[in-house]
Scaffold this motif. Structure first.
Motif, PDB file in Angstrom:
ATOM      1  N   THR A  12       0.837  -1.200   0.000  1.00  0.00           N
ATOM      2  CA  THR A  12       0.000   0.000   0.000  1.00  0.00           C
ATOM      3  C   THR A  12       0.876   1.257   0.000  1.00  0.00           C
ATOM      4  O   THR A  12       1.759   1.417   0.840  1.00  0.00           O
ATOM      5  CB  THR A  12      -0.921   0.019   1.244  1.00  0.00           C
ATOM      6  N   ASN A  13       0.636   2.123  -0.987  1.00  0.00           N
ATOM      7  CA  ASN A  13       1.339   3.411  -1.138  1.00  0.00           C
ATOM      8  C   ASN A  13       2.850   3.290  -1.307  1.00  0.00           C
ATOM      9  O   ASN A  13       3.571   4.271  -1.128  1.00  0.00           O
ATOM     10  CB  ASN A  13       1.020   4.353   0.030  1.00  0.00           C
ATOM     11  N   ALA A  14       3.347   2.115  -1.650  1.00  0.00           N
ATOM     12  CA  ALA A  14       4.779   1.950  -1.917  1.00  0.00           C
ATOM     13  C   ALA A  14       5.129   2.589  -3.257  1.00  0.00           C
ATOM     14  O   ALA A  14       4.311   2.644  -4.172  1.00  0.00           O
ATOM     15  CB  ALA A  14       5.150   0.475  -1.926  1.00  0.00           C
ATOM     16  N   ILE A  15       6.355   3.066  -3.366  1.00  0.00           N
ATOM     17  CA  ILE A  15       6.845   3.624  -4.632  1.00  0.00           C
ATOM     18  C   ILE A  15       7.919   2.679  -5.150  1.00  0.00           C
ATOM     19  O   ILE A  15       8.979   2.532  -4.556  1.00  0.00           O
ATOM     20  CB  ILE A  15       7.412   5.043  -4.444  1.00  0.00           C
ATOM     21  N   LEU A  16       7.628   2.021  -6.286  1.00  0.00           N
ATOM     22  CA  LEU A  16       8.546   1.069  -6.889  1.00  0.00           C
ATOM     23  C   LEU A  16       9.141   1.607  -8.194  1.00  0.00           C
ATOM     24  O   LEU A  16       9.681   0.849  -8.991  1.00  0.00           O
ATOM     25  CB  LEU A  16       7.817  -0.253  -7.167  1.00  0.00           C
ATOM     26  N   GLU A  17       9.072   2.882  -8.407  1.00  0.00           N
ATOM     27  CA  GLU A  17       9.525   3.505  -9.652  1.00  0.00           C
ATOM     28  C   GLU A  17      10.937   3.047 -10.025  1.00  0.00           C
ATOM     29  O   GLU A  17      11.856   3.090  -9.210  1.00  0.00           O
ATOM     30  CB  GLU A  17       9.495   5.026  -9.491  1.00  0.00           C
ATOM     31  N   ASP A  18      11.083   2.569 -11.259  1.00  0.00           N
ATOM     32  CA  ASP A  18      12.360   2.113 -11.823  1.00  0.00           C
ATOM     33  C   ASP A  18      12.954   0.894 -11.110  1.00  0.00           C
ATOM     34  O   ASP A  18      14.142   0.600 -11.253  1.00  0.00           O
ATOM     35  CB  ASP A  18      13.396   3.245 -11.857  1.00  0.00           C
ATOM     36  N   VAL A  71       8.445  -0.025 -14.127  1.00  0.00           N
ATOM     37  CA  VAL A  71       8.815  -1.341 -13.597  1.00  0.00           C
ATOM     38  C   VAL A  71       8.433  -2.389 -14.632  1.00  0.00           C
ATOM     39  O   VAL A  71       7.281  -2.472 -15.047  1.00  0.00           O
ATOM     40  CB  VAL A  71       8.099  -1.642 -12.255  1.00  0.00           C
ATOM     41  N   GLN A  72       9.420  -3.167 -15.065  1.00  0.00           N
ATOM     42  CA  GLN A  72       9.170  -4.249 -16.027  1.00  0.00           C
ATOM     43  C   GLN A  72       8.703  -5.482 -15.263  1.00  0.00           C
ATOM     44  O   GLN A  72       9.413  -5.973 -14.390  1.00  0.00           O
ATOM     45  CB  GLN A  72      10.435  -4.563 -16.828  1.00  0.00           C
ATOM     46  N   ILE A  73       7.504  -5.952 -15.593  1.00  0.00           N
ATOM     47  CA  ILE A  73       6.902  -7.100 -14.913  1.00  0.00           C
ATOM     48  C   ILE A  73       6.427  -8.083 -15.981  1.00  0.00           C
ATOM     49  O   ILE A  73       5.886  -7.668 -17.012  1.00  0.00           O
ATOM     50  CB  ILE A  73       5.714  -6.646 -14.035  1.00  0.00           C
ATOM     51  N   ARG A  74       6.624  -9.366 -15.745  1.00  0.00           N
ATOM     52  CA  ARG A  74       6.156 -10.390 -16.687  1.00  0.00           C
ATOM     53  C   ARG A  74       4.656 -10.239 -16.909  1.00  0.00           C
ATOM     54  O   ARG A  74       3.912  -9.894 -15.988  1.00  0.00           O
ATOM     55  CB  ARG A  74       6.455 -11.795 -16.163  1.00  0.00           C
ATOM     56  N   SER A  75       4.192 -10.544 -18.106  1.00  0.00           N
ATOM     57  CA  SER A  75       2.785 -10.338 -18.459  1.00  0.00           C
ATOM     58  C   SER A  75       1.828 -11.151 -17.591  1.00  0.00           C
ATOM     59  O   SER A  75       0.751 -10.670 -17.245  1.00  0.00           O
ATOM     60  CB  SER A  75       2.554 -10.627 -19.938  1.00  0.00           C
ATOM     61  N   ASP A  76       2.195 -12.382 -17.198  1.00  0.00           N
ATOM     62  CA  ASP A  76       1.300 -13.174 -16.352  1.00  0.00           C
ATOM     63  C   ASP A  76       1.152 -12.552 -14.965  1.00  0.00           C
ATOM     64  O   ASP A  76       0.065 -12.547 -14.379  1.00  0.00           O
ATOM     65  CB  ASP A  76       1.768 -14.629 -16.253  1.00  0.00           C
ATOM     66  N   GLU A  77       2.214 -11.984 -14.427  1.00  0.00           N
ATOM     67  CA  GLU A  77       2.160 -11.312 -13.137  1.00  0.00           C
ATOM     68  C   GLU A  77       1.418  -9.980 -13.258  1.00  0.00           C
ATOM     69  O   GLU A  77       0.669  -9.593 -12.368  1.00  0.00           O
ATOM     70  CB  GLU A  77       3.569 -11.080 -12.582  1.00  0.00           C
ATOM     71  N   LEU A  78       1.609  -9.308 -14.374  1.00  0.00           N
ATOM     72  CA  LEU A  78       0.967  -8.016 -14.611  1.00  0.00           C
ATOM     73  C   LEU A  78      -0.552  -8.154 -14.623  1.00  0.00           C
ATOM     74  O   LEU A  78      -1.258  -7.326 -14.052  1.00  0.00           O
ATOM     75  CB  LEU A  78       1.472  -7.409 -15.917  1.00  0.00           C
ATOM     76  N   ARG A  79      -1.066  -9.214 -15.243  1.00  0.00           N
ATOM     77  CA  ARG A  79      -2.525  -9.427 -15.274  1.00  0.00           C
ATOM     78  C   ARG A  79      -3.082  -9.530 -13.855  1.00  0.00           C
ATOM     79  O   ARG A  79      -4.115  -8.949 -13.527  1.00  0.00           O
ATOM     80  CB  ARG A  79      -2.869 -10.684 -16.070  1.00  0.00           C
ATOM     81  N   GLN A  80      -2.388 -10.254 -13.013  1.00  0.00           N
ATOM     82  CA  GLN A  80      -2.805 -10.416 -11.618  1.00  0.00           C
ATOM     83  C   GLN A  80      -2.778  -9.076 -10.874  1.00  0.00           C
ATOM     84  O   GLN A  80      -3.691  -8.757 -10.122  1.00  0.00           O
ATOM     85  CB  GLN A  80      -1.860 -11.408 -10.933  1.00  0.00           C
ATOM     86  N   LEU A  81      -1.739  -8.306 -11.099  1.00  0.00           N
ATOM     87  CA  LEU A  81      -1.623  -7.007 -10.440  1.00  0.00           C
ATOM     88  C   LEU A  81      -2.702  -6.040 -10.922  1.00  0.00           C
ATOM     89  O   LEU A  81      -3.265  -5.286 -10.128  1.00  0.00           O
ATOM     90  CB  LEU A  81      -0.235  -6.413 -10.670  1.00  0.00           C
ATOM     91  N   CYS A  82      -2.997  -6.073 -12.208  1.00  0.00           N
ATOM     92  CA  CYS A  82      -4.028  -5.181 -12.751  1.00  0.00           C
ATOM     93  C   CYS A  82      -5.395  -5.486 -12.142  1.00  0.00           C
ATOM     94  O   CYS A  82      -6.201  -4.577 -11.928  1.00  0.00           O
ATOM     95  CB  CYS A  82      -4.070  -5.275 -14.269  1.00  0.00           C
ATOM     96  N   ASP A  83      -5.648  -6.741 -11.842  1.00  0.00           N
ATOM     97  CA  ASP A  83      -6.918  -7.106 -11.205  1.00  0.00           C
ATOM     98  C   ASP A  83      -7.053  -6.484  -9.818  1.00  0.00           C
ATOM     99  O   ASP A  83      -8.143  -6.192  -9.363  1.00  0.00           O
ATOM    100  CB  ASP A  83      -7.055  -8.631 -11.090  1.00  0.00           C
ATOM    101  N   ALA A  84      -5.950  -6.289  -9.130  1.00  0.00           N
ATOM    102  CA  ALA A  84      -5.968  -5.755  -7.761  1.00  0.00           C
ATOM    103  C   ALA A  84      -5.667  -4.261  -7.697  1.00  0.00           C
ATOM    104  O   ALA A  84      -5.770  -3.656  -6.629  1.00  0.00           O
ATOM    105  CB  ALA A  84      -4.941  -6.506  -6.908  1.00  0.00           C
ATOM    106  N   ALA A  85      -5.290  -3.655  -8.828  1.00  0.00           N
ATOM    107  CA  ALA A  85      -4.827  -2.266  -8.835  1.00  0.00           C
ATOM    108  C   ALA A  85      -5.948  -1.271  -8.579  1.00  0.00           C
ATOM    109  O   ALA A  85      -6.995  -1.318  -9.220  1.00  0.00           O
ATOM    110  CB  ALA A  85      -4.148  -1.958 -10.166  1.00  0.00           C
ATOM    111  N   GLU A  86      -5.691  -0.373  -7.628  1.00  0.00           N
ATOM    112  CA  GLU A  86      -6.614   0.721  -7.340  1.00  0.00           C
ATOM    113  C   GLU A  86      -5.873   1.793  -6.557  1.00  0.00           C
ATOM    114  O   GLU A  86      -4.801   1.555  -6.017  1.00  0.00           O
ATOM    115  CB  GLU A  86      -7.824   0.226  -6.533  1.00  0.00           C
ATOM    116  N   GLY A  87      -6.449   2.960  -6.521  1.00  0.00           N
ATOM    117  CA  GLY A  87      -5.905   4.041  -5.706  1.00  0.00           C
ATOM    118  C   GLY A  87      -4.881   4.918  -6.396  1.00  0.00           C
ATOM    119  O   GLY A  87      -4.470   4.662  -7.530  1.00  0.00           O
TER     120      GLY A  87
END
Length: 158
Positions: free
Chosen positions: A100-106, A127-143
């Motif tokens: 929550t509210n973490a900054i992972l820039e670069d 941040v470069q993230i594998r596409s399978d992990e990215l789909r999971q993160l997009c489902d939870a992304a908010e704020g």
């Protein structure tokens, strides 16, 4: 005593100012078991946590800019409000981790495993993230990140 003041003392002063002192390096916690350890609200810039077990540990509010968490086990860890800019998270395991509210820039996180993470307000800019992990993160992304003002979904390019 006069000899010391006239000859030795000036040499000592020159030695202290002209001879380079060893640089202080960042702390190295590599390959340690640090389960449930409290590292919250600390300056941990450049610290090495490679292959370290940080399960259920708190790093909340800490500055981890440039830190290396390669292969770290971060299950159920609290990384809320952390600065992870330019950090290495490659091959780390984040399951049930609070970002929550973490900054992972670069940050480098291409082979990082994300599962059931809390990413409300997290900033994943560049941040470069594998596409399978990215789909999971997009489902939870908010704020929106309170520091950078960026929307989590936008930084993940969902």
């Amino acid at each position: 005593m006069n000899y010391l003041n006239r000859h030795v003392f000036p040499l000592l002063i020159c030695y202290l100012f002209l001879v380079p002192l060893p640089a202080f390096s960042a702390m190295d916690y590599a390959k340690q078991v640090l389960i449930e350890t409290d590292f919250s609200n600390r300056d941990l810039k450049g610290v090495t946590f490679n292959l370290t077990n940080l399960r259920r540990s708190s790093l909340a509010g800490s500055d981890l800019q440039g830190a290396s968490l390669f292969g770290a086990k971060l299950q159920e860890a609290d990384l809320s409000n952390t600065n992870l800019r330019d950090a290495t998270l490659d091959s780390a395991v984040l399951e049930g981790t609070n970002l929550t509210n973490a900054i992972l820039e670069d940050a480098f996180a291409f082979n990082t495993h994300f599962k059931d993470v809390i990413i409300t307000g997290a900033d994943f800019t560049n941040v470069q993230i594998r596409s399978d992990e990215l789909r999971q993160l997009c489902d939870a992304a908010e704020g929106i990140n309170p520091i950078t003002g960026r929307e989590t979904r936008a930084t993940l390019e969902c």
